[in-house]
Design an enzyme around this catalytic site. Sequence first.
Site, PDB file in Angstrom:
ATOM      1  N   HIS A 170       0.851  -1.204   0.000  1.00  0.00           N
ATOM      2  CA  HIS A 170       0.000   0.000   0.000  1.00  0.00           C
ATOM      3  C   HIS A 170       0.887   1.254   0.000  1.00  0.00           C
ATOM      4  O   HIS A 170       0.818   2.087   0.915  1.00  0.00           O
ATOM      5  CB  HIS A 170      -0.848  -0.082   1.273  1.00  0.00           C
ATOM      6  CG  HIS A 170      -1.947   0.913   1.417  1.00  0.00           C
ATOM      7  ND1 HIS A 170      -1.782   2.267   1.233  1.00  0.00           N
ATOM      8  CD2 HIS A 170      -3.245   0.743   1.764  1.00  0.00           C
ATOM      9  CE1 HIS A 170      -2.929   2.882   1.466  1.00  0.00           C
ATOM     10  NE2 HIS A 170      -3.836   1.977   1.786  1.00  0.00           N
ATOM     11  N   GLU A 273      -0.824   1.266  -5.360  1.00  0.00           N
ATOM     12  CA  GLU A 273      -0.622   0.028  -4.599  1.00  0.00           C
ATOM     13  C   GLU A 273      -0.567  -1.185  -5.515  1.00  0.00           C
ATOM     14  O   GLU A 273      -1.438  -1.367  -6.372  1.00  0.00           O
ATOM     15  CB  GLU A 273      -1.773  -0.127  -3.592  1.00  0.00           C
ATOM     16  CG  GLU A 273      -1.971   1.113  -2.734  1.00  0.00           C
ATOM     17  CD  GLU A 273      -3.230   1.052  -1.880  1.00  0.00           C
ATOM     18  OE1 GLU A 273      -3.609  -0.051  -1.450  1.00  0.00           O
ATOM     19  OE2 GLU A 273      -3.830   2.108  -1.644  1.00  0.00           O
TER      20      GLU A 273
END
Length: 301
Positions: A170, A273
């Site tokens: 992320h 991400e």
Amino acid sequence: MSELDTLKRRFASADFLSFSEKAPGFIAIDVKTAFSTASIALQGAHVMTWQPKGQKPVIWLSKAAKFAPGKSIRGGVPVCWPWFGPHATEAAYPGHGFARTIPWLLVDAWKLPDGRVRLEFEPVMNDAACAMWPHPSLVKNIVTIGQELEVELATTNTGQAPFPLGQALHTYFEIGDINKVEIAGLAGCTYIDKVAGSKRKKQKGTVTFTGETDRVYLGTTGCCGIVDPVLKRTILITSTGSRSTIVWNPWQEKAAKMGDFGNKGEDRMVCVETANAVDDVITLAPGETHRMSAQYRVIKA
Ligand code: BG6
């Protein structure tokens, strides 16, 4: 002996590493290589910073990030594992899985012949994590620091039955101005627009930002770039073993509610991400290992 002293003693000969306690019970590892520096929190095996020599930081870490056991860190490279977003059936389970808020062990660290430094981490599965994840499995986070930053999640199914695996690196990237950056490499992909009732849409051209953006791109093929005219650079993201890409910026209102973005932090970050999410969740067969990796590199304009 404290965990900090144990680490210092165990890796005493690794002069490229140093260990410190950033807050009570929160250990950080600083890594120095000929090409770049990085810092990694032991909790979550979470890369917090990465800065190639002579350049601005590439990874964004909020000035208001909280460093405390059991709390997720705003910025860096959070490891979302073994699910992405809300759990499929258990609403009470933590969003993005538990890997980012549990302790990990530094299993090994060494210098490669070309001067890069590699660190290998494994999580310490506490009782709460085991209760949420009954599937026998092994996961490693392998971080390689050099002219590029590479993060690889390797998951092995050590049990007798298949299980679903959702995951994301992320990553928060440092940018000059969210109003001016573009994300290239996603044109033509279908995405789930989470700010438009999860409607499915098709990306035309580059991704630009004019408000809260929260999208899961599906069936992505492993190369995109953050084109930043303010910092005069492009961050190139290449990946393997990943079929989804999430693009996220919370914009002012949501960032203010989150409380850990700092003053206008949301203007200076974008998350791109590397993931396997929603339609792209993997089914891992017994004995199988899935590797998902992301490499980050800066290209000067
Ligand atoms: C993104 C999600 O990956 O992460 C967003 O798509 C979410 O919906 C964001 O808001 C941040 O999540 P968290 O749990 O770190 O605040």
